[in-house]
Design an enzyme around this catalytic site. Sequence first.
Site, PDB file in Angstrom:
ATOM      1  N   LYS A 161       0.698  -1.258  -0.178  1.00  0.00           N
ATOM      2  CA  LYS A 161       0.307  -0.119   0.793  1.00  0.00           C
ATOM      3  C   LYS A 161       0.513   1.763   0.354  1.00  0.00           C
ATOM      4  O   LYS A 161       0.845   2.147  -0.652  1.00  0.00           O
ATOM      5  CB  LYS A 161      -0.961   0.200   1.197  1.00  0.00           C
ATOM      6  CG  LYS A 161      -1.229   1.416   1.573  1.00  0.00           C
ATOM      7  CD  LYS A 161      -1.938   1.393   3.215  1.00  0.00           C
ATOM      8  CE  LYS A 161      -2.407   2.391   3.672  1.00  0.00           C
ATOM      9  NZ  LYS A 161      -1.469   3.185   4.413  1.00  0.00           N
ATOM     10  N   ASN A 162       1.816   1.049   1.108  1.00  0.00           N
ATOM     11  CA  ASN A 162       2.185   2.388   0.923  1.00  0.00           C
ATOM     12  C   ASN A 162       3.828   2.896  -0.358  1.00  0.00           C
ATOM     13  O   ASN A 162       4.251   3.914  -0.522  1.00  0.00           O
ATOM     14  CB  ASN A 162       2.991   3.083   2.441  1.00  0.00           C
ATOM     15  CG  ASN A 162       2.344   3.096   3.271  1.00  0.00           C
ATOM     16  OD1 ASN A 162       0.887   3.105   3.268  1.00  0.00           O
ATOM     17  ND2 ASN A 162       2.623   2.385   4.637  1.00  0.00           N
ATOM     18  N   CYS A 190      -5.343   8.372   8.532  1.00  0.00           N
ATOM     19  CA  CYS A 190      -5.510   7.619  10.112  1.00  0.00           C
ATOM     20  C   CYS A 190      -5.132   8.949  11.054  1.00  0.00           C
ATOM     21  O   CYS A 190      -4.424  10.041  10.589  1.00  0.00           O
ATOM     22  CB  CYS A 190      -4.738   6.355   9.931  1.00  0.00           C
ATOM     23  SG  CYS A 190      -4.705   5.360   8.881  1.00  0.00           S
ATOM     24  N   ARG A 201       0.104  15.829  12.696  1.00  0.00           N
ATOM     25  CA  ARG A 201       0.518  15.025  11.382  1.00  0.00           C
ATOM     26  C   ARG A 201       1.078  15.515  10.518  1.00  0.00           C
ATOM     27  O   ARG A 201       0.225  16.494   9.239  1.00  0.00           O
ATOM     28  CB  ARG A 201      -0.523  13.909  10.245  1.00  0.00           C
ATOM     29  CG  ARG A 201      -0.747  13.099  11.387  1.00  0.00           C
ATOM     30  CD  ARG A 201      -1.771  11.962  10.625  1.00  0.00           C
ATOM     31  NE  ARG A 201      -0.688  11.196   9.711  1.00  0.00           N
ATOM     32  CZ  ARG A 201      -0.535   9.883   9.261  1.00  0.00           C
ATOM     33  NH1 ARG A 201      -1.973   9.741   8.509  1.00  0.00           N
ATOM     34  NH2 ARG A 201       0.067   8.854   7.985  1.00  0.00           N
ATOM     35  N   ASP A 211       3.525   0.795  11.958  1.00  0.00           N
ATOM     36  CA  ASP A 211       2.479  -0.060  11.644  1.00  0.00           C
ATOM     37  C   ASP A 211       2.426  -1.479  12.146  1.00  0.00           C
ATOM     38  O   ASP A 211       0.852  -1.920  11.581  1.00  0.00           O
ATOM     39  CB  ASP A 211       2.684  -0.127   9.913  1.00  0.00           C
ATOM     40  CG  ASP A 211       2.566   1.391   9.128  1.00  0.00           C
ATOM     41  OD1 ASP A 211       1.951   2.229  10.106  1.00  0.00           O
ATOM     42  OD2 ASP A 211       2.479   1.767   8.140  1.00  0.00           O
ATOM     43  N   ARG A 241      -9.180   0.731   3.287  1.00  0.00           N
ATOM     44  CA  ARG A 241      -8.173   1.834   2.558  1.00  0.00           C
ATOM     45  C   ARG A 241      -6.886   0.524   2.440  1.00  0.00           C
ATOM     46  O   ARG A 241      -6.141   1.374   1.217  1.00  0.00           O
ATOM     47  CB  ARG A 241      -7.909   2.681   3.934  1.00  0.00           C
ATOM     48  CG  ARG A 241      -8.948   3.867   3.557  1.00  0.00           C
ATOM     49  CD  ARG A 241      -8.792   4.630   4.622  1.00  0.00           C
ATOM     50  NE  ARG A 241      -6.651   5.118   4.403  1.00  0.00           N
ATOM     51  CZ  ARG A 241      -6.214   4.947   5.235  1.00  0.00           C
ATOM     52  NH1 ARG A 241      -6.540   4.965   6.884  1.00  0.00           N
ATOM     53  NH2 ARG A 241      -4.838   5.566   4.743  1.00  0.00           N
TER      54      ARG A 241
HETATM   55  C1  EPZ Z   1       4.027   6.940   6.821  1.00  0.00           C
HETATM   56  O1  EPZ Z   1       3.398   8.414   6.722  1.00  0.00           O
HETATM   57  C2  EPZ Z   1       3.318   6.218   6.463  1.00  0.00           C
HETATM   58  N1  EPZ Z   1       1.784   6.284   5.313  1.00  0.00           N
HETATM   59  C3  EPZ Z   1       2.154   5.179   7.926  1.00  0.00           C
HETATM   60  O2  EPZ Z   1       1.006   4.236   7.487  1.00  0.00           O
HETATM   61  C4  EPZ Z   1       3.562   5.320   8.413  1.00  0.00           C
HETATM   62  O3  EPZ Z   1       2.995   4.726   9.944  1.00  0.00           O
HETATM   63  C5  EPZ Z   1       4.517   6.134   8.920  1.00  0.00           C
HETATM   64  O4  EPZ Z   1       4.956   6.324   7.715  1.00  0.00           O
HETATM   65  C6  EPZ Z   1       5.739   6.316   9.789  1.00  0.00           C
HETATM   66  O5  EPZ Z   1       6.226   4.388   8.511  1.00  0.00           O
HETATM   67  C7  EPZ Z   1       2.137   5.925   4.180  1.00  0.00           C
HETATM   68  O6  EPZ Z   1       3.178   6.294   3.579  1.00  0.00           O
HETATM   69  C8  EPZ Z   1       0.906   6.835   3.122  1.00  0.00           C
HETATM   70  P1  EPZ Z   1       6.373  10.044   8.164  1.00  0.00           P
HETATM   71  P2  EPZ Z   1       4.417   9.223   6.990  1.00  0.00           P
HETATM   72  O7  EPZ Z   1       6.529  11.133   7.717  1.00  0.00           O
HETATM   73  O8  EPZ Z   1       5.273   9.474   5.889  1.00  0.00           O
HETATM   74  C9  EPZ Z   1       6.656  13.790  12.051  1.00  0.00           C
HETATM   75  C10 EPZ Z   1      -0.030   2.782   7.600  1.00  0.00           C
HETATM   76  O9  EPZ Z   1      -0.780   2.528   8.219  1.00  0.00           O
HETATM   77  N2  EPZ Z   1       6.381  14.261  10.946  1.00  0.00           N
HETATM   78  O10 EPZ Z   1       7.271   9.137   8.188  1.00  0.00           O
HETATM   79  O11 EPZ Z   1       3.221  10.176   6.682  1.00  0.00           O
HETATM   80  C11 EPZ Z   1       5.103  12.633  12.287  1.00  0.00           C
HETATM   81  O12 EPZ Z   1       4.324  13.637  12.931  1.00  0.00           O
HETATM   82  C12 EPZ Z   1       0.250   4.490   7.599  1.00  0.00           C
HETATM   83  O13 EPZ Z   1       0.153   2.352   6.819  1.00  0.00           O
HETATM   84  C13 EPZ Z   1       6.943  15.844  11.603  1.00  0.00           C
HETATM   85  O14 EPZ Z   1       7.208  15.792  12.439  1.00  0.00           O
HETATM   86  O15 EPZ Z   1       4.974   9.134   8.585  1.00  0.00           O
HETATM   87  C14 EPZ Z   1       6.132  11.285  13.076  1.00  0.00           C
HETATM   88  O16 EPZ Z   1       5.870  11.663  13.882  1.00  0.00           O
HETATM   89  C15 EPZ Z   1      -0.597   5.566   8.371  1.00  0.00           C
HETATM   90  N3  EPZ Z   1       6.878  16.461   9.690  1.00  0.00           N
HETATM   91  C16 EPZ Z   1       7.226  10.501  12.000  1.00  0.00           C
HETATM   92  O17 EPZ Z   1       7.849  12.271  11.545  1.00  0.00           O
HETATM   93  C17 EPZ Z   1       6.597  16.320   9.253  1.00  0.00           C
HETATM   94  O18 EPZ Z   1       6.644  16.905   7.843  1.00  0.00           O
HETATM   95  C18 EPZ Z   1       7.154  10.017  10.729  1.00  0.00           C
HETATM   96  O19 EPZ Z   1       5.762  10.147  10.256  1.00  0.00           O
HETATM   97  C19 EPZ Z   1       6.191  15.255   8.665  1.00  0.00           C
HETATM   98  C20 EPZ Z   1       6.266  14.449   9.692  1.00  0.00           C
END
Ligand code: EPZ
Length: 427
Positions: A22-23, A117, A122, A305, A397
Amino acid sequence: MDKFVIKGGIPLRGTVEISGAKNAAAAIIPAVILSDEACVLENVPAISDVSIALRMLYEMGAQVETINRTTYRIDATTINNYVVPYEMARKMRASYYFLGSLLGKFGHARVSMPGGCPLGSRPIDQHLKAFSSLGAECTLDHGMVDVAAENLSGSQIYLDVVSVGTTINAILAAVKAKGLTIIENAAREPHVVDVANFLNSMGADIMGAGTDVIKIRGVNYLRGTTYSIIPDQIEAGTFMIAAAATKGDVTVTNVIPKHLEAITAKLEKIGVNVMEYDESVRVWVDGPLVKTNVKTQPHPGFPTDMQPQIATLLTFAEGTSMVTEGIWEDRFRYVDELRRMGADISVDGKVAVIEGTGKLMGAPVRACDLRAGAALIIAGLAASGTTEIEDIYHVERGYDSMEVKLRALGADIVKKTIPSGLSRKAI
Ligand code: EPZ
């Protein structure tokens, strides 16, 4: 509104084939925008996030042809609009990848602030920081993110947090920028590597994906490609845990065992047997399950995840386990639902303490997000009695034909439509 009805207590047995990730798909589908020719994507999972992403491309003027259930031909050279409206973006968090792709291709994108989610705050500050470093102006107005650049130029981008989305978006925006971009403190998840491999197969020049320093030399032209998306490590891990929780014996095929190492290591600590083959893993239980501690971390750590699923498994293990969430601020909302099934879990901030009771009882519950839904399915499969799970659109999803695959493993799970007005939420 649909719900799953599960009669629990049946050990899962047999073989299950894992779908595309998915991701990875969520990023590769928008990344097709960058191509100057048509592309064919294979091993695309049949999930609603994919349908939404394809619909977004279509609405923007791309030609999307379904070749079969998992293969699409996409010609994005006919795109004539760089706006992703709220109605589309709110349905899918990963709509932020349209920002990087449209910016990289047209120098302009306007995308509604993403949905997805509910895992706590976020932010997308790191995405915007990366775009700005490449020379884009980023503004937020009325819920829309606007990014625009006359010219994008390679630059050095240091990520303040290890972010999957930012790493991929920075790659998407930099792939056609002038000169060299270096992303430091980059995320190393398998889907980051998959996106880079996809772009490289079109002629991009990306090195280092899978490490924390990624170097991208901008190119002018990206040709068409035929590309097969990697298997979904989280779907694989979910079936591995479902096999363990039901004390079954399941072979999970179409996987890359290396991507599952963190999950496999924890399962073995809990007392689950895991045998790795080239493209499959066999998971079975022939002894007691025992407590362990888990902390989620960026790859190659234990994936966030998989946190709700492993916490659910630990309710069946002897002793007290601790699960610490290291990525999201609010990823324990499913615990209230597990408590309805008899779980003994207390949560303090980012730490859950699980007293293994060895059993759960079926109950009516509600999925509050995608992986929460997966955890409740695992709970229902292993519990005694009947579990009814509402709001399963979250599960759809991200999981391709979950209930069909589970039924093939012997589970008693059916999808039922709830007459409107009769869901627990509506009453
Ligand atoms: C991806 O989300 C995945 N989604 C998520 O999958 C997954 O939980 C996550 O990566 C972590 O592995 C997709 O790939 C579509 P991040 P993403 O940016 O990219 C902080 C699932 O169940 N952050 O790696 O949105 C954020 O708040 C899901 O499949 C900032 O502070 O996650 C978090 O604490 C849901 N500022 C951390 O970084 C930013 O600009 C990691 O988030 C971006 C992120």
